[in-house]
Structure formats: structure tokens, C-alpha cells
Design a protein around this motif. Structure first.
Motif, PDB file in Angstrom:
ATOM      1  N   LEU A 291       0.830  -1.204   0.000  1.00 13.36           N
ATOM      2  CA  LEU A 291       0.000   0.000   0.000  1.00 13.36           C
ATOM      3  C   LEU A 291       0.869   1.260   0.000  1.00 13.36           C
ATOM      4  O   LEU A 291       0.605   2.214  -0.739  1.00 13.36           O
ATOM      5  CB  LEU A 291      -0.933   0.003   1.216  1.00 13.36           C
ATOM      6  N   ILE A 292       1.900   1.255   0.817  1.00 14.20           N
ATOM      7  CA  ILE A 292       2.789   2.417   0.910  1.00 14.20           C
ATOM      8  C   ILE A 292       3.530   2.632  -0.404  1.00 14.20           C
ATOM      9  O   ILE A 292       3.599   3.756  -0.928  1.00 14.20           O
ATOM     10  CB  ILE A 292       3.792   2.237   2.072  1.00 14.20           C
ATOM     11  N   GLY A 293       4.101   1.557  -0.951  1.00  9.73           N
ATOM     12  CA  GLY A 293       4.876   1.678  -2.183  1.00  9.73           C
ATOM     13  C   GLY A 293       4.043   2.159  -3.356  1.00  9.73           C
ATOM     14  O   GLY A 293       4.463   3.041  -4.122  1.00  9.73           O
ATOM     15  N   ALA A 294       2.845   1.589  -3.528  1.00  2.00           N
ATOM     16  CA  ALA A 294       1.987   1.989  -4.641  1.00  2.00           C
ATOM     17  C   ALA A 294       1.546   3.441  -4.503  1.00  2.00           C
ATOM     18  O   ALA A 294       1.476   4.182  -5.494  1.00  2.00           O
ATOM     19  CB  ALA A 294       0.769   1.070  -4.725  1.00  2.00           C
ATOM     20  N   ALA A 295       1.247   3.881  -3.284  1.00  2.79           N
ATOM     21  CA  ALA A 295       0.837   5.267  -3.062  1.00  2.79           C
ATOM     22  C   ALA A 295       1.971   6.238  -3.402  1.00  2.79           C
ATOM     23  O   ALA A 295       1.744   7.296  -4.004  1.00  2.79           O
ATOM     24  CB  ALA A 295       0.389   5.449  -1.619  1.00  2.79           C
ATOM     25  N   LEU A 296       3.193   5.885  -3.039  1.00  4.21           N
ATOM     26  CA  LEU A 296       4.335   6.741  -3.358  1.00  4.21           C
ATOM     27  C   LEU A 296       4.574   6.821  -4.867  1.00  4.21           C
ATOM     28  O   LEU A 296       4.855   7.902  -5.404  1.00  4.21           O
ATOM     29  CB  LEU A 296       5.586   6.217  -2.652  1.00  4.21           C
ATOM     30  N   SER A 297       4.455   5.690  -5.565  1.00 10.16           N
ATOM     31  CA  SER A 297       4.649   5.706  -7.015  1.00 10.16           C
ATOM     32  C   SER A 297       3.597   6.570  -7.704  1.00 10.16           C
ATOM     33  O   SER A 297       3.912   7.344  -8.619  1.00 10.16           O
ATOM     34  CB  SER A 297       4.588   4.270  -7.573  1.00 10.16           C
ATOM     35  N   SER A 299       2.077   9.077  -6.437  1.00 17.50           N
ATOM     36  CA  SER A 299       2.367  10.471  -6.103  1.00 17.50           C
ATOM     37  C   SER A 299       3.459  11.043  -7.003  1.00 17.50           C
ATOM     38  O   SER A 299       3.375  12.190  -7.459  1.00 17.50           O
ATOM     39  CB  SER A 299       2.790  10.585  -4.636  1.00 17.50           C
ATOM     40  N   MET A 300       4.482  10.245  -7.291  1.00 18.47           N
ATOM     41  CA  MET A 300       5.571  10.717  -8.152  1.00 18.47           C
ATOM     42  C   MET A 300       5.105  10.910  -9.595  1.00 18.47           C
ATOM     43  O   MET A 300       5.499  11.872 -10.261  1.00 18.47           O
ATOM     44  CB  MET A 300       6.740   9.735  -8.091  1.00 18.47           C
ATOM     45  N   PHE A 322      11.640   7.220  -8.316  1.00 23.86           N
ATOM     46  CA  PHE A 322      10.594   6.349  -8.862  1.00 23.86           C
ATOM     47  C   PHE A 322      11.141   4.927  -9.012  1.00 23.86           C
ATOM     48  O   PHE A 322      10.459   3.945  -8.690  1.00 23.86           O
ATOM     49  CB  PHE A 322      10.141   6.897 -10.210  1.00 23.86           C
ATOM     50  N   GLY A 323      12.381   4.804  -9.508  1.00 27.33           N
ATOM     51  CA  GLY A 323      13.013   3.498  -9.607  1.00 27.33           C
ATOM     52  C   GLY A 323      13.275   2.879  -8.248  1.00 27.33           C
ATOM     53  O   GLY A 323      13.041   1.685  -8.038  1.00 27.33           O
ATOM     54  N   LEU A 394      -3.507   7.837 -12.259  1.00 30.64           N
ATOM     55  CA  LEU A 394      -4.912   7.536 -11.972  1.00 30.64           C
ATOM     56  C   LEU A 394      -5.175   6.037 -11.994  1.00 30.64           C
ATOM     57  O   LEU A 394      -5.907   5.501 -11.150  1.00 30.64           O
ATOM     58  CB  LEU A 394      -5.814   8.249 -12.977  1.00 30.64           C
ATOM     59  N   GLY A 395      -4.590   5.343 -12.957  1.00 31.51           N
ATOM     60  CA  GLY A 395      -4.758   3.893 -13.019  1.00 31.51           C
ATOM     61  C   GLY A 395      -4.196   3.200 -11.792  1.00 31.51           C
ATOM     62  O   GLY A 395      -4.794   2.255 -11.259  1.00 31.51           O
TER      63      GLY A 395
END
Length: 417
Positions: A291-297, A299-300, A322-323, A394-395
């Protein structure tokens, strides 16, 4: 069957060769990124063509996952991987000889088929060699070391292309892959020496396919499938395809400079994979770090979409972060390993990896069509890329909302059967 103990003398060569073989998959999937503008000039490819060319690898890779899952469960990882690698070698040579978009696409399809077992095979071997609580760490290590292949597809491939040409570079890739395949044939084994696998009734082909449908209906699969189809795909759309054209079209970077930025993206990914591999043990949860990782990606990607004429230094920093953050994506496969019982492990994990790779194909084709349509409609180049970043963000948010409803798990309480 409980994992049998093995000595370091056995484990180090095994893990080493499996990781090195996986570098081939990472190199081939990423190899069109840095040379995409060169291919466009040499062969007259449009954005849609680049999207299809890059995505063809991921589509064939994805479609191969179902038969690969059956083969892994029926015949084991070693034999399955050796057969697949031969197809990858053929793909390298076909790519080197291609004279147009059709030939390049055929080569990419062969590469995707050939690489289809290079991650799932090692993960199945780790399943028999190591205890369940080591799986997330090992999958992260496998992908992290394997991602050195993606590093080779950045500045080193750009340098080789400038020195020898992209055709000659792929001949070299085919020869190196052949050498690794020979080494793996001597080193890799499905189980530790002296281990006797649990006897199970041999499934018929009909029962093997029935197991796929059983895996599809397993609780939590839908949420995990949607998330895994979007998580890595949103990163791959940038790393393996659009970062290089964006840097060329918007920031005016040449081949060498683009290669160095892509090296930063992939270098960040290598470090991130090592760090995120321990996240499940740190959080005592497989769901929370995802959940944390996907939210950060997300956001970037949103930040890249909102910035108007950002300086190259800032864009490069965002790409590297991002990488680094993309290291969370192997945790999705680790979640799948915890989700399925042993009898469905091969088919269940490869079913999820089908979504992983099919998602890349869909996003690359869709973003290629989006950019091409906007550019023909007269939309400014930088705006077309910003809107593409926004669509990817958005996806990812939509997939994250779906995944948030899945039950949490941990290797500390996993049950097999």
C-alpha cells in the motif's frame, strides 16, 4: 514438504546462476528503452509502433505464463527454463537480423516467450530449497541482482550501440545467454541433493488446466490480480519505453545522456529491490508495504504530470526515486506465494505473473496510442507526456483502492498444503 537444509557450497552457486540467468530477461525487456529513438529513425517507427514493439515482449511473456505454470508443476523448473532459454537466444539473433517493424516484433515475441520462465522457475526452486519466511527476501534478491541486466540495457547498451551498432549488440546478447544456459544446466537442480519430493498423484492435462481455474477462484485473487497488473506496469511504462523518448523530445538529450538517466532509474530500482525485500519481515505484513509503495509511485507520477517545464535535474531525481520505490512490486508475487497452497503454487504464481506482464503490454500500447493521437492533434509534446503521466497515476490509484480490500497475510503464519 519442509525445505531441506543445504550447505553454502550448494546454495551460493545455485542462487548465483539463477540470478544471472534472470539478468537476461531484465536486459531484453528493457532493451528497447534507450535505443527506441534510434529504432524510430532507422526503421521509421511511429509512437504506436514503439508501443507495440516494446509491448510485444510483455504480451508473449504474459500468454506463456499459463503453460509455464503447468510445466513447472508437472516437469520442474530446470527443464522448463532450459527449453525456454533456447527460444530467447533465437529471439536475440532474429532481432539483430530484422529489417523492419514486423521482424523486430517477431523477435520481441520470441524474447518474451524465452524469458517467460526466468523468474517463475527460480521462485519455484526457492520454494523447495528454502523456508517460507525467506521467500519475500529471496524474490527481492532475485529481482534485484537480475535487474543488473536492466542496468546493462541503459548506458552500457547506449555505448555498445554507438561503438558497434544495435544489431551487433544483440548478437553479443545471444552468445552470452547461451553461455549462461550451459552453466545453469550443470548447476541448477529443482531440489537439494538427497531430497525426496512428496509423492502426489500425477495430474492429467485436464486436471492441470482445472487447477488454473481453481487458482482463478481462490479468495483474494481478483484484488491481487488487479494490483499486480498495474503496479509494475506503471513503472515499466516509464523505464522500458517512455523515459527515453520523453528525455529526447522534451529535454533534448542525446543517446549517451539518455542512457545515463536510465542508468539512474534502474540503479535506484536495484537498491530498492534489496531494501523492499525485507519490508514484509519489518512490517510483519505483506499488505502494508505494498500500500505504501503503490501510493508513493502514484504520487511521483502525479508530480511529473503537474510540473510545468521542470528542470532536468529535478526530473532526473524524480525518476531515480521512482526506480527506488519500484522495489515494492516483487512483494505482490510474494503475496501470491502466501495466498496459494503448494499444489497450486506454480499455476497460481504464474497466473499472477500473467497479469503482471499483460498489464505492461496494455499500458504500453494504450500510452503509445495516447501520445501518438495527441501529437497528431497538435498537442504540445511536453503536454502529451504530462497527460500520459497523469493517466498512469490515476490507473495506479484505482488499482490501489481495489487492493486495499484484500485480507492481509504474513509468512509467519502461512500454511501450505
Amino acid at each position: 514438504m519442509a525445505a531441506a537444509p543445504a550447505s553454502r557450497f550448494q546454495i551460493i552457486p545455485l542462487v548465483g546462476i539463477l540470478c544471472l540467468v534472470y539478468t537476461v530477461s531484465q536486459f531484453l525487456r528493457s532493451s528497447t528503452g534507450v535505443i527506441a529513438p534510434n529504432l524510430a529513425v532507422d526503421l521509421g517507427l511511429e509512437p504506436e509502433g514503439l508501443g507495440i514493439l516494446s509491448g510485444a515482449f510483455f504480451l508473449s511473456f504474459a500468454l506463456a505464463q499459463i503453460p509455464v505454470g503447468i510445466l513447472l508443476d508437472r516437469y520442474g523448473a530446470r527443464i522448463t527454463m532450459l527449453c525456454a532459454i533456447g527460444i530467447a537466444i533465437l529471439g536475440c539473433f532474429v532481432f539483430a537480423m530484422a529489417r523492419g517493424e514486423a521482424g523486430l516484433t517477431l523477435a520481441r515475441i520470441l524474447m518474451g516467450l524465452g524469458c517467460s520462465a526466468m523468474l517463475m522457475g527460480p521462485l519455484m526452486i526457492y520454494r523447495w530449497w528454502f523456508a517460507p519466511e525467506k521467500f519475500a527476501m529471496l524474490s527481492g534478491l532475485q529481482i534485484s541482482i537480475g535487474t543488473l541486466g536492466a542496468l546493462m540495457a541503459t548506458a552500457p547498451l547506449a555505448y555498445a550501440t554507438e561503438m558497434f551498432g544495435w544489431r551487433e549488440s544483440f548478437v553479443g546478447a545471444g552468445v552470452i545467454t547461451l553461455g549462461l544456459a550451459i552453466a545453469m544446466a550443470f548447476i541448477a537442480r529443482d531440489t537439494p541433493p538427497g531430497t525426496v519430493m512428496s509423492e502426489r498423484p500425477r495430474e492429467t492435462l485436464r486436471q492441470s488446466f482445472g487447477g488454473i481455474f481453481e487458482a482463478m477462484r481462490w479468495p483474494g485473487v481478483l484484488q491481487l490480480f488487479i494490483m499486480i497488473s498495474t503496479g509494475y506496469a506503471s513503472f515499466a511504462a516509464i523505464q522500458t519505453l517512455w523515459a527515453s523518448p520523453y528525455l529526447a523530445d522534451v529535454h533534448g538529450l542525446d543517446l549517451s545522456a539518455r542512457g545515463h538517466v536510465l542508468l539512474g532509474i534502474t540503479g535506484g530500482q536495484v537498491i530498492g529491490l534489496l531494501l523492499w525485500g525485507y519490508a514484509e519481515q519489518l512490517f510483519g505484513s505483506i499488505k502494508k508495504p505494498i500500500l505504501i509503495g503503490a501510493a508513493l509511485s502514484a504520487s511521483m507520477l502525479a508530480l511529473l504530470a503537474t510540473l510545468d517545464e521542470p528542470p532536468l535535474v529535478l526530473v532526473t531525481c524524480i525518476f531515480i526515486l521512482f526506480g527506488l520505490n519500484a522495489g515494492y512490486t516483487p512483494l505482490l508475487l510474494a503475496h501470491g506465494r502466501l495466498l496459494f497452497p503448494d499444489r497450486l503454487a506454480g499455476r497460481g504464481i504464474t497466473l499472477l505473473n500473467f497479469g503482471n506482464m499483460a498489464g505492461v503490454f496494455v499500458l504500453q500500447v494504450m500510452t503509445g496510442a495516447l501520445i501518438g493521437t495527441m501529437q497528431r492533434a497538435g498537442v504540445e509534446v511536453d503536454v502529451s507526456y504530462r497527460l500520459t503521466f497523469a493517466a498512469l497515476a490515476l490507473g495506479l490509484v484505482a488499482a490501489l483502492a481495489c487492493y486495499a480490500t484484500i485480507s492481509d497475510m504474513s509468512s509467519r503464519n502461512v500454511k501450505t498444503g
